[in-house]
Design a protein around this motif. Structure first.
Motif, PDB file in Angstrom:
ATOM      1  N   SER A 241     -39.082  73.361   5.623  1.00  0.00           N
ATOM      2  CA  SER A 241     -39.585  72.680   6.824  1.00  0.00           C
ATOM      3  C   SER A 241     -41.102  72.638   6.840  1.00  0.00           C
ATOM      4  N   ARG A 242     -41.739  73.748   6.455  1.00  0.00           N
ATOM      5  CA  ARG A 242     -43.207  73.789   6.426  1.00  0.00           C
ATOM      6  C   ARG A 242     -43.744  72.861   5.337  1.00  0.00           C
ATOM      7  N   GLU A 243     -43.107  72.847   4.183  1.00  0.00           N
ATOM      8  CA  GLU A 243     -43.558  71.974   3.095  1.00  0.00           C
ATOM      9  C   GLU A 243     -43.441  70.504   3.484  1.00  0.00           C
ATOM     10  N   ILE A 244     -42.317  70.140   4.067  1.00  0.00           N
ATOM     11  CA  ILE A 244     -42.101  68.756   4.474  1.00  0.00           C
ATOM     12  C   ILE A 244     -43.108  68.355   5.544  1.00  0.00           C
ATOM     13  N   ALA A 245     -43.328  69.221   6.517  1.00  0.00           N
ATOM     14  CA  ALA A 245     -44.244  68.918   7.610  1.00  0.00           C
ATOM     15  C   ALA A 245     -45.664  68.709   7.108  1.00  0.00           C
ATOM     16  N   MET A 246     -46.115  69.578   6.227  1.00  0.00           N
ATOM     17  CA  MET A 246     -47.495  69.487   5.767  1.00  0.00           C
ATOM     18  C   MET A 246     -47.688  68.336   4.792  1.00  0.00           C
ATOM     19  N   LEU A 247     -46.648  68.033   4.005  1.00  0.00           N
ATOM     20  CA  LEU A 247     -46.727  66.863   3.137  1.00  0.00           C
ATOM     21  C   LEU A 247     -46.780  65.591   3.982  1.00  0.00           C
ATOM     22  N   TRP A 248     -46.013  65.552   5.056  1.00  0.00           N
ATOM     23  CA  TRP A 248     -46.026  64.388   5.946  1.00  0.00           C
ATOM     24  C   TRP A 248     -47.410  64.180   6.556  1.00  0.00           C
ATOM     25  N   LEU A 249     -48.086  65.264   6.921  1.00  0.00           N
ATOM     26  CA  LEU A 249     -49.433  65.139   7.499  1.00  0.00           C
ATOM     27  C   LEU A 249     -50.396  64.495   6.499  1.00  0.00           C
ATOM     28  N   VAL A 250     -50.225  64.797   5.213  1.00  0.00           N
ATOM     29  CA  VAL A 250     -51.066  64.155   4.203  1.00  0.00           C
ATOM     30  C   VAL A 250     -50.779  62.654   4.172  1.00  0.00           C
ATOM     31  N   THR A 251     -49.510  62.274   4.300  1.00  0.00           N
ATOM     32  CA  THR A 251     -49.180  60.839   4.295  1.00  0.00           C
ATOM     33  C   THR A 251     -49.749  60.124   5.512  1.00  0.00           C
TER      34      THR A 251
ATOM     35  N   ARG B 185     -54.733  65.242  -1.577  1.00  0.00           N
ATOM     36  CA  ARG B 185     -54.206  63.877  -1.539  1.00  0.00           C
ATOM     37  C   ARG B 185     -52.986  63.813  -2.436  1.00  0.00           C
ATOM     38  N   LEU B 186     -52.171  62.801  -2.232  1.00  0.00           N
ATOM     39  CA  LEU B 186     -50.922  62.682  -2.968  1.00  0.00           C
ATOM     40  C   LEU B 186     -51.157  62.356  -4.444  1.00  0.00           C
ATOM     41  N   THR B 187     -50.369  62.963  -5.302  1.00  0.00           N
ATOM     42  CA  THR B 187     -50.300  62.551  -6.696  1.00  0.00           C
ATOM     43  C   THR B 187     -49.308  61.389  -6.802  1.00  0.00           C
ATOM     44  N   ASN B 188     -49.197  60.812  -7.982  1.00  0.00           N
ATOM     45  CA  ASN B 188     -48.180  59.773  -8.184  1.00  0.00           C
ATOM     46  C   ASN B 188     -46.782  60.333  -7.963  1.00  0.00           C
ATOM     47  N   THR B 189     -46.574  61.574  -8.396  1.00  0.00           N
ATOM     48  CA  THR B 189     -45.277  62.218  -8.158  1.00  0.00           C
ATOM     49  C   THR B 189     -45.023  62.393  -6.676  1.00  0.00           C
ATOM     50  N   GLY B 190     -46.069  62.786  -5.955  1.00  0.00           N
ATOM     51  CA  GLY B 190     -45.933  62.926  -4.515  1.00  0.00           C
ATOM     52  C   GLY B 190     -45.640  61.606  -3.828  1.00  0.00           C
ATOM     53  N   ARG B 191     -46.275  60.545  -4.293  1.00  0.00           N
ATOM     54  CA  ARG B 191     -46.017  59.212  -3.722  1.00  0.00           C
ATOM     55  C   ARG B 191     -44.577  58.768  -3.972  1.00  0.00           C
ATOM     56  N   GLU B 192     -44.065  59.060  -5.148  1.00  0.00           N
ATOM     57  CA  GLU B 192     -42.672  58.722  -5.448  1.00  0.00           C
ATOM     58  C   GLU B 192     -41.727  59.495  -4.533  1.00  0.00           C
ATOM     59  N   LEU B 193     -42.056  60.761  -4.290  1.00  0.00           N
ATOM     60  CA  LEU B 193     -41.212  61.584  -3.434  1.00  0.00           C
ATOM     61  C   LEU B 193     -41.172  61.044  -2.012  1.00  0.00           C
ATOM     62  N   VAL B 194     -42.336  60.798  -1.419  1.00  0.00           N
ATOM     63  CA  VAL B 194     -42.344  60.355  -0.015  1.00  0.00           C
ATOM     64  C   VAL B 194     -41.772  58.949   0.112  1.00  0.00           C
ATOM     65  N   SER B 195     -41.872  58.150  -0.946  1.00  0.00           N
ATOM     66  CA  SER B 195     -41.234  56.839  -0.933  1.00  0.00           C
ATOM     67  C   SER B 195     -39.722  56.984  -0.850  1.00  0.00           C
ATOM     68  N   CYS B 196     -39.169  57.949  -1.581  1.00  0.00           N
ATOM     69  CA  CYS B 196     -37.733  58.218  -1.518  1.00  0.00           C
ATOM     70  C   CYS B 196     -37.316  58.686  -0.131  1.00  0.00           C
ATOM     71  N   LEU B 197     -38.236  59.330   0.570  1.00  0.00           N
ATOM     72  CA  LEU B 197     -37.945  59.794   1.925  1.00  0.00           C
ATOM     73  C   LEU B 197     -38.124  58.693   2.968  1.00  0.00           C
ATOM     74  N   GLY B 198     -38.619  57.536   2.531  1.00  0.00           N
ATOM     75  CA  GLY B 198     -38.796  56.419   3.442  1.00  0.00           C
ATOM     76  C   GLY B 198     -40.064  56.471   4.268  1.00  0.00           C
ATOM     77  N   TRP B 199     -41.049  57.284   3.816  1.00  0.00           N
ATOM     78  CA  TRP B 199     -42.295  57.403   4.564  1.00  0.00           C
ATOM     79  C   TRP B 199     -43.327  56.401   4.055  1.00  0.00           C
ATOM     80  N   SER B 200     -44.039  55.782   4.973  1.00  0.00           N
ATOM     81  CA  SER B 200     -45.189  54.970   4.582  1.00  0.00           C
ATOM     82  C   SER B 200     -46.378  55.901   4.391  1.00  0.00           C
ATOM     83  N   VAL B 201     -47.326  55.488   3.576  1.00  0.00           N
ATOM     84  CA  VAL B 201     -48.464  56.336   3.234  1.00  0.00           C
ATOM     85  C   VAL B 201     -49.761  55.688   3.690  1.00  0.00           C
ATOM     86  N   LYS B 202     -50.533  56.413   4.499  1.00  0.00           N
ATOM     87  CA  LYS B 202     -51.849  55.954   4.912  1.00  0.00           C
ATOM     88  C   LYS B 202     -52.906  56.513   3.957  1.00  0.00           C
TER      89      LYS B 202
END
Length: 256
Positions: free
Chosen positions: A26-36, A98-115
């Protein structure tokens, strides 16, 4: 500052590289989302997460998250030295992510848009291929401290200036007050910068390195614009000292 109240953490049951422990995940997901959402300073991300999880922003559980996400190659992590602010090791360093390419692929799979993060925006619009890490760190630090004090704040605002150059480092807003801000590291600045700010906004707002630098810059502004516009100012060193106190003091330390 952004909150996490609308983040549906519970719906992510596939770990997708996150921790298998639900509390850590939950903490990892929350903090990754804040980066997005555009946040880039680890200190601010931890404060927002701490409020959401009802814990201290420097708790061991939160302190471990960003390094873990970086180790998993979801995030790039780098240290930025903050001009004018020192600790026992020299210049204070803040971690920016900031997100790496791997991180961008992950959040894309989660359906998150990235700012675009504020670090990325500074690199794109201000540095433009130049190495200005200290100035970028100073601007990021200023907007972080503005948000801590209840201001809305962002870097490199889009400006329609007509026929003259005007590109402030930041914009801060609270209620009916809105200021464009120059975060300045030089001791004397080219005259057009202050003239254009006074002309465009009717007020000069600046953030300096420390107290003596602040006084010098205010004197510089006064010599350029005289009594044609009010001047408000602050400095990074005092803002950092002040953050140790509760409640926090004002963002603007001096007004003329």
């Amino acid at each position: 500052m952004n909150t996490l109240q609308h983040l549906p953490i519970e719906y992510i049951t596939d770990t997708k590289g996150f921790s298998k422990r639900s509390d850590r995940r939950s903490r990892e997901i929350a903090m990754l989302w804040l980066v997005t959402q555009g946040h880039t300073l680890r200190a601010e991300i931890q404060r927002i997460a701490a409020a959401h999880f009802n814990t201290h922003h420097r708790s061991g559980a939160l302190m471990a998250v960003i390094p873990s996400l970086a180790e998993k190659e979801f995030l790039y992590s780098e240290k930025l030295s903050v001009p004018g602010v020192t600790n026992h090791d020299g210049l204070l360093k803040l971690t920016a992510v900031r997100l790496t390419n791997t991180g961008r692929e992950l959040v894309s799979c989660l359906g998150w848009s990235v700012k675009e993060t504020e670090l990325e925006r500074m690199i794109r619009l201000h540095e433009k291929g130049k190495t200005e890490n200290k100035h970028t760190a100073a601007v990021l630090t200023f907007v972080y401290h503005a948000r801590l004090r209840g201001w809305e704040a962002s870097v490199m605002p889009k400006i329609e200036t007509g026929n003259y150059r005007y590109a402030p480092d930041a914009v801060v807003t609270k209620g009916d007050r809105e200021y464009h801000v120059e975060v300045e590291l030089s001791w004397k600045v080219a005259d057009p910068k202050w003239r254009n700010m006074a002309r465009y906004r009717g007020v000069v707002a600046l953030c300096a390195r420390h107290e003596n630098h602040q006084k010098a810059l205010v004197g510089d502004v006064e010599s350029v614009i005289g009594a044609n516009a009010p001047i408000i100012s602050t400095n990074l060193r005092t803002l950092f000292k002040d953050v140790q106190e509760e409640p926090l003091g004002e963002l603007w330390l001096e007004r003329w």
